[in-house]
Scaffold this motif. Structure first.
Motif, PDB file in Angstrom:
ATOM      1  N   ASP A 581      33.310  37.404  39.281  1.00 27.17           N
ATOM      2  CA  ASP A 581      33.186  37.671  40.694  1.00 27.17           C
ATOM      3  C   ASP A 581      32.024  38.598  41.003  1.00 27.17           C
ATOM      4  OD1 ASP A 581      34.690  36.151  42.203  1.00 27.17           O
ATOM      5  OD2 ASP A 581      36.245  37.641  42.657  1.00 27.17           O
ATOM      6  N   SER A 582      31.869  39.628  40.164  1.00 29.42           N
ATOM      7  CA  SER A 582      30.796  40.568  40.424  1.00 29.42           C
ATOM      8  C   SER A 582      29.690  40.343  39.408  1.00 29.42           C
ATOM      9  CB  SER A 582      31.317  41.991  40.322  1.00 29.42           C
ATOM     10  OG  SER A 582      31.634  42.244  38.983  1.00 29.42           O
ATOM     11  N   ILE A 583      28.500  40.748  39.775  1.00 25.21           N
ATOM     12  CA  ILE A 583      27.344  40.487  38.921  1.00 25.21           C
ATOM     13  C   ILE A 583      26.923  41.771  38.251  1.00 25.21           C
ATOM     14  CG2 ILE A 583      24.900  39.881  39.018  1.00 25.21           C
ATOM     15  CD1 ILE A 583      25.741  37.761  41.078  1.00 25.21           C
ATOM     16  N   SER A 584      27.151  41.838  36.958  1.00 22.69           N
ATOM     17  CA  SER A 584      26.730  43.043  36.253  1.00 22.69           C
ATOM     18  C   SER A 584      25.830  42.711  35.074  1.00 22.69           C
ATOM     19  CB  SER A 584      27.955  43.840  35.791  1.00 22.69           C
ATOM     20  OG  SER A 584      28.797  43.002  35.052  1.00 22.69           O
ATOM     21  N   SER A 585      25.566  41.428  34.841  1.00 26.51           N
ATOM     22  CA  SER A 585      24.595  41.089  33.807  1.00 26.51           C
ATOM     23  C   SER A 585      23.996  39.732  34.135  1.00 26.51           C
ATOM     24  CB  SER A 585      25.246  41.035  32.430  1.00 26.51           C
ATOM     25  OG  SER A 585      25.821  39.768  32.209  1.00 26.51           O
ATOM     26  N   PHE A 586      22.945  39.379  33.389  1.00 23.58           N
ATOM     27  CA  PHE A 586      22.283  38.095  33.626  1.00 23.58           C
ATOM     28  C   PHE A 586      23.192  36.922  33.249  1.00 23.58           C
ATOM     29  CE2 PHE A 586      18.481  40.777  33.680  1.00 23.58           C
ATOM     30  CZ  PHE A 586      17.794  40.226  34.761  1.00 23.58           C
ATOM     31  N   ASN A 587      24.295  37.199  32.523  1.00 23.28           N
ATOM     32  CA  ASN A 587      25.222  36.121  32.171  1.00 23.28           C
ATOM     33  C   ASN A 587      26.173  35.767  33.301  1.00 23.28           C
ATOM     34  OD1 ASN A 587      24.215  35.979  29.586  1.00 23.28           O
ATOM     35  ND2 ASN A 587      25.489  37.724  28.939  1.00 23.28           N
ATOM     36  N   ASP A 588      26.201  36.603  34.328  1.00 24.71           N
ATOM     37  CA  ASP A 588      27.175  36.387  35.392  1.00 24.71           C
ATOM     38  C   ASP A 588      26.690  35.407  36.450  1.00 24.71           C
ATOM     39  OD1 ASP A 588      28.895  38.117  34.168  1.00 24.71           O
ATOM     40  OD2 ASP A 588      28.155  39.864  35.255  1.00 24.71           O
ATOM     41  N   PHE A 589      25.436  34.969  36.322  1.00 26.18           N
ATOM     42  CA  PHE A 589      24.920  34.009  37.299  1.00 26.18           C
ATOM     43  C   PHE A 589      23.852  33.182  36.604  1.00 26.18           C
ATOM     44  CE2 PHE A 589      22.032  37.556  37.406  1.00 26.18           C
ATOM     45  CZ  PHE A 589      20.791  36.991  37.572  1.00 26.18           C
ATOM     46  N   ASN A 590      23.463  32.091  37.225  1.00 18.56           N
ATOM     47  CA  ASN A 590      22.305  31.384  36.713  1.00 18.56           C
ATOM     48  C   ASN A 590      21.305  31.130  37.823  1.00 18.56           C
ATOM     49  OD1 ASN A 590      22.767  28.567  37.812  1.00 18.56           O
ATOM     50  ND2 ASN A 590      24.705  28.940  36.723  1.00 18.56           N
ATOM     51  N   GLU A 591      20.068  31.239  37.461  1.00 16.33           N
ATOM     52  CA  GLU A 591      18.968  30.992  38.394  1.00 16.33           C
ATOM     53  C   GLU A 591      18.179  29.820  37.830  1.00 16.33           C
ATOM     54  OE1 GLU A 591      16.490  34.385  39.258  1.00 16.33           O
ATOM     55  OE2 GLU A 591      14.910  33.147  40.134  1.00 16.33           O
ATOM     56  N   LYS A 592      18.103  28.744  38.599  1.00 14.59           N
ATOM     57  CA  LYS A 592      17.428  27.545  38.105  1.00 14.59           C
ATOM     58  C   LYS A 592      16.346  27.117  39.083  1.00 14.59           C
ATOM     59  CE  LYS A 592      21.211  25.496  35.545  1.00 14.59           C
ATOM     60  NZ  LYS A 592      22.299  24.527  35.611  1.00 14.59           N
ATOM     61  N   THR A 593      15.305  26.540  38.525  1.00  9.98           N
ATOM     62  CA  THR A 593      14.262  25.976  39.374  1.00  9.98           C
ATOM     63  C   THR A 593      14.599  24.517  39.642  1.00  9.98           C
ATOM     64  OG1 THR A 593      12.678  27.458  38.360  1.00  9.98           O
ATOM     65  CG2 THR A 593      11.787  25.629  39.617  1.00  9.98           C
ATOM     66  N   LYS A 594      14.646  24.159  40.914  1.00  8.78           N
ATOM     67  CA  LYS A 594      14.976  22.785  41.284  1.00  8.78           C
ATOM     68  C   LYS A 594      13.805  22.176  42.042  1.00  8.78           C
ATOM     69  CE  LYS A 594      19.422  22.653  40.020  1.00  8.78           C
ATOM     70  NZ  LYS A 594      20.620  21.937  40.443  1.00  8.78           N
ATOM     71  N   PHE A 595      13.853  20.865  42.072  1.00 14.16           N
ATOM     72  CA  PHE A 595      12.780  20.096  42.718  1.00 14.16           C
ATOM     73  C   PHE A 595      13.454  19.005  43.532  1.00 14.16           C
ATOM     74  CE2 PHE A 595       9.749  16.397  41.602  1.00 14.16           C
ATOM     75  CZ  PHE A 595       9.097  16.487  42.814  1.00 14.16           C
ATOM     76  N   ILE A 596      13.251  19.041  44.837  1.00 15.48           N
ATOM     77  CA  ILE A 596      13.941  18.069  45.691  1.00 15.48           C
ATOM     78  C   ILE A 596      12.938  17.153  46.387  1.00 15.48           C
ATOM     79  CG2 ILE A 596      14.009  19.467  47.804  1.00 15.48           C
ATOM     80  CD1 ILE A 596      16.828  18.394  48.284  1.00 15.48           C
TER      81      ILE A 596
END
Lengths: 802, 337
Positions: A581-596
Motif C-alpha cells: 500500500d505504501s511506497i518505501s522502496s523501488f520494489n513497491d512500484f514499477n515504472e515502465k515506458t510505454k508506447f501508444i
C-alpha cells in the motif's frame, strides 16, 4: 528582498558608481537585481506649491478655488480638502502628473463650472501613507516649484534583489553593502551605536534563562524603560515604506528597521506583561495551542521552541510573538530580544505551522550568532531616542558555548585547478578581507583562513574558491574551448525511443505529450494507481497507469474542436503500485515506458475521386504490423485475439513473445468512450517499450542477396464454412507447402446468398519462387494442385471458378 | 482484276486517311490496311494466284501501294502526334492530388533532439532515468541537507515520505556517476515535476536536459567554453552571453548563463523583463560532496554539470505565450511543427 540605495549609502560609499554598473555587478556576483524602481520617476510633474489665495467655490459648499504658485507660474485649482488654507505649502500635481494611488493622469478639468488646472494631494494619493484625511501640509521652508521627490527625499532607487537560500548574510542592507565593498574594494562602515545607560541595572529589571541551548545557543537582551509609544518619525516610516513594510509604532518600526539594517530579527516584549519579568527559552513537550500577535490560534507540535515567562509562553521562538506580551499603546518598558536560534528547528516549526515571517525566513537560513548584542544595542539606542526612553545599565547575554570561526585551508593551486585561471594573489587577499574572512597564516602554497559564523555557507575550500570567483567576476575567467577525442564507449539510452518516434512519424502519426498526473477515474481505469500526497488539485492527484486515458482525453478534446480524424502516438512512463500500500522502496512500484498508437475517424477523407475510408480494427492491426516489420519482429511475435469485451476494449488482440505480452490493443469499448465523452470509434495499441526492445533480434543485420529468378503468381478461391478463420487457412497453407511458396495473401473475402447462409469465399494470391533457379510450370502446377487438394480436404472447402 | 483492286484500295485509303482526325482513328486505319490480316496483306496473299509471268509487275505495284500507304500513314501520324501534344486533353489537371499525412514529433521532442545532436557532436553520451525517484537520489545525494531551505527552491510532489516525482533530472547524474567510472561526458534529457499552480507561465511538469562532465582537470573555464559553444550552435553565432553567480546545492561554484534577449536584441522588453538578458541555463562545478557521494575522489577528479528547461527554450524560440498548450495536444497545434 527590497533594498533602498539611499539606505545602503550609510554603510558603503557608492556615490561615484554609475547605477547601471552597480546593478550589473551585483547581479553577476550572485545578488540578482530582479527589478529596479526609481522613485523619483513616479512623481514627475508633482511639485511643492504655495497656496496664494483661497476662495469659496461659487456653486459648491465643500469645494474651494485656490490660486497655487510654483514660483514662476500660477494655477487655478479646485480643491475639496477641508484643511486647505492660504499660505500653506502643499503638494501640487500639475497637468500630466500621474497620481500613484490609482495610477491616473491629471488633466484640465471643470468642476461645477469652475476650471481646475491640477490637483492638491494627500499623503495617501502619493502612497506615502494611508492618511487620506486631508491635504499633506509641507514644511513652510520648502521652496515652491521644487519637485516633491527632492523635497521629501523621495529620489531613492529601490532594488528587488533575489537572494539565494545559501546567503542569509545578504538579507540586510549591511549585508548587501558588504558584497558591494568587496566587488568595488570599498570601505564598509558599521552604523555608529551610542548607548547612554541609566542607573537602573538590567539584572534588577529582568531575568533570562535558556533551557534548550541546542535550539537557542544565544539570547541577548537590552531593556529600555519609560518609553512613549508613538508614531515613528518620517525618516523611519519612509525607510520602511520603501522596502514594503507598513510603519506601526516607534518600537515595532525600530525592530523591523534593525532587522533590515543588520539582518538580525528582533522582538520587543512589553516587559510588564512578562510574568516574573522573566524569560525562559524552552521547547514544548506536548501538543499545545498559542495565540500569536495576529490573533490567530496556532497549534504547536511537541518540541516547538518557545519563549516563555515564568508562567506561560509569550512567543514562538524565531517565528512570531504572542498577543499576550505584544507592545501596545500603554507599554512603557521594553525588553528587546536578540537571539540566535538553530536554523533547522525554526524551519521545522515554520513548516509545521505553514507560517513564514521575515524573522523565520532569516533564522532558518542562519543569522549571525555574533551579531545579537550589536543588534540589541542598535535597537535600544533607537528606541530610547525615538521613544524618549532610558536604556537600563548593562546587557543580559546568555551564550553558553561560543560559536567559533571556521578554519579553512585554501590550497592556492586548487583555485586554478577548479577555475582554469590563476586569480592574482592581491585580488584573492582583497576579496577575502572585504568579505570579512581573515587570513590567519599564509605560505606560498596555502592560506589558513578563519571564516566568521555570519557565513554559514562557507565551510570548505571549494566554498572559498566560489567566493573568489564570484567577486572576481565569472566574466573575468577565460572561456576555454576544448575538443575532446576519447575512445570511451558512448551510450545512447534514448536511441531506441528515437527510432520508435521516427517510425511512427513516417507512418503519419503525430506525437503528443500528456501530463502524467491524472484524476482518479482516469488513472484507475488501467491499473493500480499511485496517489500524490500533496496534489495541487483532484484533477492531478494520481500517476497514470497507462497511456490510454491520457490519449483518450486528447481524442475527446480534439473531436470537440472539430478535429475528428486523428493518428496520434505517445511515448512516456507509467506507474503502477505493486501489492504494498505504501511506497518505501523501488520494489513497491514499477515504472515502465510505454508506447501508444491511437487512431480514430477516417484514414482517408472523401476526395473528389475517392470515397472516404474510415479507420477500423484492421487499420490498427496493419499499422501495428508495420512497426513489427520495421523492427524485424514479424516472425517473433504471436497474436492472440479476444472477442469478448473487457474493461477497456470491445474486442482486442495482443502480441506475445513466449508468455510476455509486449503489446495489447483493440477497439475501445463504448463504456470507456462514454467516460471520455467520445462518440466515434477509437482504436489503440499500447506497447511495453522495454519488452519490445528485448524482443528485437540480436546480432548484426546482414544483407540478403536479391532474387535473380522470376516469381510466379497463382490465385485460388474457396468456399469455406463461415466458422473457418483466415488465420487457420493461412497457417494450414504455410504448413502444407514446400519451400517454394514464399508468400500468401488474402485478396478477396465475401459472403452472399448464392454461396449459402453459412458459407464465405476467401481468395488467396500465392507467390512461388526458388532463389537458386527458375521454376518450371510443372513444378509450380504440382505444388499448386497439392495445396488445392490439401485446403479442400482439410476445411471441406470447395474450389471456386475453374 | 488484282490491278483494279490495287487501284481501288489506293483510292479508298486516300479517301479514308483524308477524314482521319485522331490517333485513334488512324490506328483503326492501320489495322484495316497494314495489320497482319489487313487489306494490303490480303492483296499480297492474292499474289500467289497471279500467273508467274505477271508476278514481278504486280509485285512491284503491291510494294508501291504498301510504301505509299505506309508513308502517308506516317506523315499523318506525325501530324496528329504534333497536334495532339498542343491540344488540351479532356481531363482537368488542376484538380487536387491525393495528399498524404506526414506525422511529426512534438515540438518539445524536436527541441530536445536539436540539443541532443549538438552535444552528441561534442562526444556526449545520452542517459535516461526514472521519474518516480527516491529522496536519496533527488536530494540527499545531491547535497541537499534535510531541513535546508534549498529544498524550497523546488516544490516537490511526494508519493510517500521517501519517494517523490523527481524535481530535476540531476538524480540521473548520480545514477550515471555511480554506474560508470570517469571520464564521463553525458547529457540526460527527461521529464520533471514541480508542485506549482498551473498557469500560462508554469506547469506541474516540464522537461529538462542536463549535462555532466567528469574527468581529471575539468575547469570552470572549460564549462564556459562548452556552454558558449552550445549556445552559439543553438541560438546563433552572434549572441552575447554572461555568467552570473548563483546557487545550487550540487554545484560549487554555481552560475546561471544569460544570453542577450533575442526578442528585443538586448534593449529590454516584456519577455526579458526589461533586463535585455534571458536566462537559458544553470550550471556549475560539481560539488565535491556529490562526487564523494558517488564514490569519486574530488582531489583526483573534477567536473561540471548544467541543466536547461526545454519548455522555456521552445516558448522563446517559437514565440509561444502559454506553456499549457504543449500538453493540450490540440491537433491544430501539433500540425504546426
Amino acid at each position: 528582498m527590497k533594498i533602498s540605495l539611499n539606505w545602503l549609502k550609510q554603510y558603503v560609499n557608492i556615490e561615484n558608481i554609475p547605477l547601471d554598473d552597480l546593478l550589473n555587478k551585483l547581479t553577476l556576483s550572485g545578488l540578482e537585481v530582479e527589478d529596479v524602481y526609481d522613485e523619483s520617476s513616479k512623481l514627475k510633474n508633482i511639485v511643492v506649491g504655495f497656496v496664494k489665495e483661497k476662495k469659496k467655490h461659487p456653486n459648491a459648499d465643500k469645494l474651494s478655488v485656490c490660486i497655487v504658485s510654483t514660483g514662476n507660474e500660477e494655477f487655478q485649482v479646485v480643491c475639496g480638502a477641508p484643511n486647505v488654507e492660504a499660505g500653506q505649502k502643499v503638494i501640487f500635481a500639475k497637468i500630466g502628473a500621474v497620481i500613484p494611488n490609482g495610477n491616473y493622469t491629471i488633466s484640465k478639468a471643470k468642476l461645477r463650472g469652475v476650471e481646475s488646472f491640477g490637483m492638491l494631494c494627500s499623503e495617501s494619493e502619493l502612497e506615502l501613507s494611508d492618511d487620506h484625511s486631508g491635504l499633506k501640509i509641507l514644511d513652510p521652508s520648502l521652496q515652491e516649484g521644487t519637485p516633491v521627490s527632492d523635497a521629501l527625499g523621495l529620489n531613492d532607487v529601490l532594488l528587488e534583489i533575489g537572494i539565494t537560500p545559501n546567503r542569509p548574510d545578504a538579507l540586510s542592507h549591511y549585508g548587501v553593502a558588504r558584497d558591494i565593498s568587496a566587488i568595488y574594494d570599498l570601505e564598509l562602515k558599521f552604523p555608529e551605536i551610542r548607548i547612554s545607560e541609566s542607573d537602573q541595572v538590567i539584572s534588577k529589571l529582568a531575568e533570562i534563562e535558556i533551557e534548550d541551548t541546542v535550539n537557542c545557543p544565544r539570547y541577548s537582551s537590552r531593556v529600555v524603560t519609560g518609553v512613549k509609544i508613538k508614531e515613528s518619525p518620517v525618516w523611519l516610516k519612509e525607510s520602511l515604506r520603501k522596502i514594503g513594510l507598513r510603519p506601526i509604532s516607534n518600537v515595532v518600526d525600530v525592530t523591523n528597521f534593525v532587522m533590515h539594517e543588520l539582518g538580525q530579527p528582533l522582538h520587543a516584549f512589553d516587559l510588564d506583561m512578562l510574568a516574573g519579568r522573566k524569560i525562559i527559552v524552552k521547547s514544548t513537550s506536548v501538543e499545545s495551542t498559542f495565540k500569536t500577535l495576529d490573533s490567530k490560534d496556532r497549534k504547536l507540535a511537541p518540541g516547538t521552541l518557545m519563549i516563555c515567562d515564568s508562567q506561560k509562553p509569550v512567543a514562538i521562538a524565531g517565528v512570531m510573538g504572542g498577543e499576550n506580551s505584544e507592545v501596545s499603546q500603554n507599554t512603557t518598558n521594553i525588553l528587546i530580544e536578540s537571539a540566535y536560534f538553530n536554523p533547522s528547528g525554526i524551519r521545522k516549526t515554520s513548516k509545521y505551522l505553514s507560517l513564514g515571517t521575515d524573522a523565520s525566513y532569516r533564522f532558518e537560513r542562519g543569522t549571525d550568532p555574533r551579531g545579537t548584542l550589536l543588534a540589541a544595542n542598535r535597537a535600544a539606542q533607537l528606541i530610547a531616542q525615538l521613544g524618549d526612553g532610558q536604556i537600563a545599565k548593562g546587557v543580559i547575554d546568555i551564550y553558553p558555548a561560543i560559536i567559533k570561526d571556521k578554519l579553512i585551508t585554501l590550497r592556492i593551486s586548487r583555485i586554478e585547478k577548479i577555475l582554469g585561471y590563476n586569480v592574482p594573489k592581491e585580488s584573492i587577499h582583497q576579496i577575502l578581507q572585504r568579505l570579512g574572512i581573515k587570513i590567519q597564516n599564509q605560505s606560498s602554497s596555502e592560506l589558513q583562513l578563519s571564516v566568521p559564523p555570519f557565513r554559514p555557507d562557507l565551510e570548505r575550500e571549494i566554498d572559498i574558491i566560489e567566493e573568489i570567483a564570484r567577486i572576481y567576476g565569472y566574466d573575468n575567467i577565460p572561456t576555454v574551448e576544448k575538443i575532446y577525442s576519447t575512445l570511451a564507449k558512448k551510450y545512447d539510452e534514448s536511441a531506441f525511443l528515437d527510432n520508435l518516434k521516427n517510425t511512427a512519424v513516417s507512418l503519419g502519426f503525430y506525437e503528443m505529450i500528456n501530463n502524467p498526473l491524472q484524476s482518479a477515474p482516469s488513472a484507475s481505469l488501467t491499473g493500480n494507481e499511485i496517489a500524490l500526497l500533496n496534489p495541487q488539485s483532484q484533477d492531478m492527484a494520481f500517476l497514470r497507469t497507462s497511456l490510454i486515458s491520457g490519449a483518450l482525453e486528447v481524442v475527446s478534446r480534439n473531436i470537440k474542436h472539430g478535429e475528428k480524424n486523428l493518428m496520434l502516438f505517445e511515448i512516456g512512463n507509467v506507474f503502477n503500485k505493486n501489492n504494498s500500500d505504501s511506497i518505501s522502496s523501488f520494489n513497491d512500484f514499477n515504472e515502465k515506458t510505454k508506447f501508444i498508437l491511437i487512431i480514430t475517424g477516417n484514414e482517408r477523407e472523401k476526395e473528389w475521386n475517392f470515397p472516404q475510408t474510415p479507420f477500423d480494427f484492421y487499420s490498427l492491426k496493419g499499422l501495428v504490423n508495420s512497426f513489427n516489420s520495421k523492427f524485424l519482429l514479424d516472425n517473433v511475435l504471436n497474436d492472440s485475439y479476444y472477442f469478448t469485451q473487457n474493461r477497456i476494449f470491445d474486442y482486442s488482440f495482443d502480441k506475445k513473445i513466449g508468455n510476455d505480452v509486449i503489446g495489447i490493443g483493440g477497439k475501445i469499448s463504448q463504456q470507456v468512450l462514454k467516460q471520455f465523452d467520445i462518440n466515434q470509434d477509437v482504436y489503440c495499441f499500447e506497447y511495453d517499450v522495454s519488452l519490445l526492445q528485448t524482443a528485437l533480434p540480436s546480432g548484426k543485420r546482414h544483407y540478403t542477396d536479391l532474387l535473380k529468378f522470376p516469381k510466379v503468381l497463382r490465385d485460388f478461391a474457396f468456399i469455406f464454412d463461415k466458422s473457418v478463420t483466415y488465420s487457420q487457412v493461412i497457417e494450414h497453407i504455410n504448413n502444407s507447402s514446400s519451400g517454394l511458396l514464399k508468400s500468401v495473401k488474402i485478396f478477396d473475402l465475401f459472403e452472399s446468398d448464392s454461396l449459402g447462409p453459412d458459407k464465405k469465399s476467401m481468395a488467396f494470391a500465392l507467390e512461388f519462387y526458388d532463389i537458386d533457379k527458375t521454376l518450371t510450370e510443372e513444378e509450380i502446377d504440382k505444388e499448386f494442385n497439392k495445396l488445392i487438394v490439401s485446403v479442400s480436404d482439410n476445411f471441406n472447402a470447395k474450389l471456386r471458378g475453374n | 482484276m488484282i490491278l483494279e483492286q490495287i487501284t481501288f484500295v489506293s483510292g479508298e485509303f486516300d479517301n479514308d486517311i483524308s477524314s482521319v482526325n485522331s490517333l485513334k482513328e488512324l490506328e483503326d486505319l492501320r489495322i484495316k490496311y497494314l495489320s497482319r490480316n489487313g487489306i494490303v496483306s490480303t492483296l499480297f496473299e492474292k499474289l500467289k494466284e497471279v500467273p508467274k509471268e505477271d508476278k514481278p509487275a504486280i509485285g512491284n505495284k503491291l510494294n508501291a501501294l504498301r510504301t505509299s500507304i505506309t508513308d502517308n500513314f506516317n506523315i499523318v501520324k506525325a501530324k496528329l502526334e504534333q497536334k495532339g501534344s498542343t491540344t488540351k486533353l479532356s481531363i482537368d489537371l488542376s484538380l487536387p492530388g491525393y495528399q498524404r499525412q506526414i506525422g511529426s514529433k512534438h515540438i518539445l521532442t524536436q527541441t530536445v533532439d536539436e540539443i541532443k545532436s549538438i552535444f552528441k557532436g561534442m562526444g556526449f553520451s545520452t542517459f535516461e532515468g526514472p521519474e518516480l525517484e527516491s529522496d536519496y537520489y533527488n536530494f540527499e545525494a545531491l547535497n541537499f541537507a534535510p531541513d535546508h531551505p534549498a529544498r524550497d527552491m523546488q516544490d516537490t510532489y511526494f508519493v510517500s515520505k521517501d519517494f517523490l516525482l523527481r524535481t530535476h533530472t540531476s538524480p540521473v547524474q548520480v545514477r550515471v556517476m555511480k554506474k560508470y567510472k570517469p571520464p564521463i561526458r553525458a547529457i540526460m534529457p527527461g521529464r520533471v515535476y514541480r508542485s506549482e499552480a498551473v498557469s500560462a507561465r508554469s506547469y506541474c511538469m516540464f522537461h529538462q536536459v542536463e549535462g555532466l562532465v567528469i574527468d581529471t582537470d575539468i575547469t570552470f573555464a572549460e564549462l564556459k567554453g562548452t556552454l558558449v559553444f552550445f549556445a552559439k550552435q543553438f541560438y546563433g553565432n552572434d549572441l552575447k552571453y554572461r555568467f552570473r553567480a548563483s546557487f545550487f546545492p550540487f554545484t560549487e561554484p554555481s552560475a546561471e548563463m544569460d544570453i542577450t534577449c533575442y526578442i528585443c536584441g538586448g534593449k529590454g522588453c516584456k519577455i526579458c523583463k526589461h533586463t535585455g538578458w534571458l536566462e537559458i541555463l544553470g550550471c556549475g562545478m560539481v560539488d565535491p560532496n556529490v562526487l564523494i557521494n558517488c564514490g569519486i575522489d574530488p582531489d583526483l577528479y573534477s567536473g561540471y554539470a548544467f541543466g536547461m528547461g526545454i519548455e522555456r527554450t521552445a516558448m522563446l524560440k517559437y514565440n509561444i505565450q502559454d506553456i499549457r498548450i504543449f500538453f493540450e495536444n490540440d491537433f491544430r497545434f501539433l500540425k504546426q511543427f
